[in-house]
Design a protein around this motif. Structure first.
Motif, PDB file in Angstrom:
ATOM      1  N   ASP A 154       8.294   5.873 -13.708  1.00 19.79           N
ATOM      2  CA  ASP A 154       8.185   4.417 -14.387  1.00 19.79           C
ATOM      3  C   ASP A 154       8.135   3.670 -13.112  1.00 19.79           C
ATOM      4  O   ASP A 154       9.077   3.001 -12.682  1.00 19.79           O
ATOM      5  N   GLY A 155       6.919   3.479 -12.266  1.00 17.82           N
ATOM      6  CA  GLY A 155       7.064   3.016 -11.176  1.00 17.82           C
ATOM      7  C   GLY A 155       7.634   3.849 -10.031  1.00 17.82           C
ATOM      8  O   GLY A 155       7.481   5.030  -9.874  1.00 17.82           O
TER       9      GLY A 155
ATOM     10  N   GLU B 111       0.788  -1.292  -0.144  1.00 20.21           N
ATOM     11  CA  GLU B 111      -0.057  -0.017   0.113  1.00 20.21           C
ATOM     12  C   GLU B 111       1.047   1.229   0.000  1.00 20.21           C
ATOM     13  O   GLU B 111       0.544   2.322  -0.824  1.00 20.21           O
ATOM     14  N   ILE B 112       1.970   1.323   0.762  1.00 20.93           N
ATOM     15  CA  ILE B 112       3.035   2.328   0.636  1.00 20.93           C
ATOM     16  C   ILE B 112       3.381   2.457  -0.724  1.00 20.93           C
ATOM     17  O   ILE B 112       3.419   3.579  -1.287  1.00 20.93           O
TER      18      ILE B 112
ATOM     19  N   VAL C  55       3.900   5.331  -5.915  1.00 18.38           N
ATOM     20  CA  VAL C  55       3.930   5.592  -7.500  1.00 18.38           C
ATOM     21  C   VAL C  55       2.700   6.511  -7.620  1.00 18.38           C
ATOM     22  O   VAL C  55       2.794   7.151  -8.649  1.00 18.38           O
ATOM     23  N   GLU C  56       1.553   6.427  -7.022  1.00 18.15           N
ATOM     24  CA  GLU C  56       0.499   7.355  -7.324  1.00 18.15           C
ATOM     25  C   GLU C  56       0.832   8.764  -7.381  1.00 18.15           C
ATOM     26  O   GLU C  56       0.608   9.693  -8.061  1.00 18.15           O
ATOM     27  N   LEU C  57       1.693   9.217  -6.164  1.00 19.05           N
ATOM     28  CA  LEU C  57       2.256  10.577  -6.324  1.00 19.05           C
ATOM     29  C   LEU C  57       2.864  10.717  -7.250  1.00 19.05           C
ATOM     30  O   LEU C  57       2.931  12.030  -7.806  1.00 19.05           O
ATOM     31  N   LEU C  58       4.100  10.072  -7.606  1.00 22.75           N
ATOM     32  CA  LEU C  58       5.026  10.289  -8.419  1.00 22.75           C
ATOM     33  C   LEU C  58       4.360  10.446  -9.885  1.00 22.75           C
ATOM     34  O   LEU C  58       4.714  11.001 -10.744  1.00 22.75           O
TER      35      LEU C  58
ATOM     36  N   TYR D 188       4.452  13.577   1.203  1.00 25.03           N
ATOM     37  CA  TYR D 188       5.509  13.814   0.521  1.00 25.03           C
ATOM     38  C   TYR D 188       6.689  12.652   0.464  1.00 25.03           C
ATOM     39  O   TYR D 188       6.458  11.765   1.462  1.00 25.03           O
ATOM     40  N   LEU D 189       7.577  12.722  -0.522  1.00 21.17           N
ATOM     41  CA  LEU D 189       8.451  11.682  -0.461  1.00 21.17           C
ATOM     42  C   LEU D 189       9.832  12.350  -0.627  1.00 21.17           C
ATOM     43  O   LEU D 189      10.094  13.380  -1.364  1.00 21.17           O
TER      44      LEU D 189
END
Length: 191
Positions: free
Chosen positions: A50-51, A14-15, A20-23, A94-95
């Motif tokens: 890309d992932g 899930e993380i 990936v969704e945020l990116l 955020y990442l």
């Protein structure tokens, strides 16, 4: 006023899905490179994902290109800040990534990055931004692939200030380990 129930801890899958969704949703972040004196140098950049692996585009005459050639260790941050500001803080995420940048030299990978970029940034189809990208020794525009090594993921949708430290494996294509940020820094024990 309703009492907020603590959210369940998300699984590694899930993380990874949330990252990936945020990116894919956010296109602008800050890239930090290291200059020849060991000082960080930051730039706003477009990131296409890309992932979990991201690509960024620059020119061969920029300082960041020179710096990534000299030292491939980079860091970037990208996030979602809700338009409501503070009142939307429960949506903030955020990442922060520490990774390795590699100049993309394979023509097939360059074409793949152009496709990923145009898919992620539909506005770019109306520009000539990616029309002249060639292998690095044949042009001034270049792509870098950034494979994540370690990072921090913060997601206030879980709970305010929820953060985990990440380690990546498989060339940055998967999360290999997740640790509670607060436990690692000694702030408090895991709940």
């Amino acid at each position: 006023m309703e009492a907020m129930m603590p959210s369940l801890e998300p699984s590694v899958a899930e993380i990874q899905e949330a990252i990936v969704e945020l990116l894919r949703a956010e296109e602008i972040g800050t890239l930090a490179t290291i200059d020849s004196e060991g000082r960080p140098s930051a730039s706003y950049m477009h990131f296409a994902s890309d992932g979990l692996v991201v690509y960024t585009h620059t020119f061969s005459y920029t300082r960041k290109h020179l710096q990534m050639q000299q030292n491939p260790n980079v860091s970037y941050t990208i996030g979602y800040l809700p338009p409501e500001g503070y009142s939307g803080r429960r949506e903030t995420r955020y990442l922060q990534i520490q990774g390795r940048a590699t100049l993309v030299t394979d023509p097939a990978e360059i074409q793949r990055v152009v496709e990923v970029s145009l898919e992620q940034f539909p506005w770019a189809a109306d520009t000539s931004m990616y029309d002249n990208i060639k292998v690095p020794d044949q042009g001034q525009q270049v792509f870098y692939r950034i494979e994540p090594v370690e990072g921090l993921w913060s997601d206030n949708r879980i709970r305010l200030l929820w953060r985990v430290l990440l380690e990546f494996g498989d060339g940055g294509k998967a999360i290999a380990n997740v640790e509670d940020y607060n436990v690692v820094v000694g702030r408090r024990a895991r709940r």
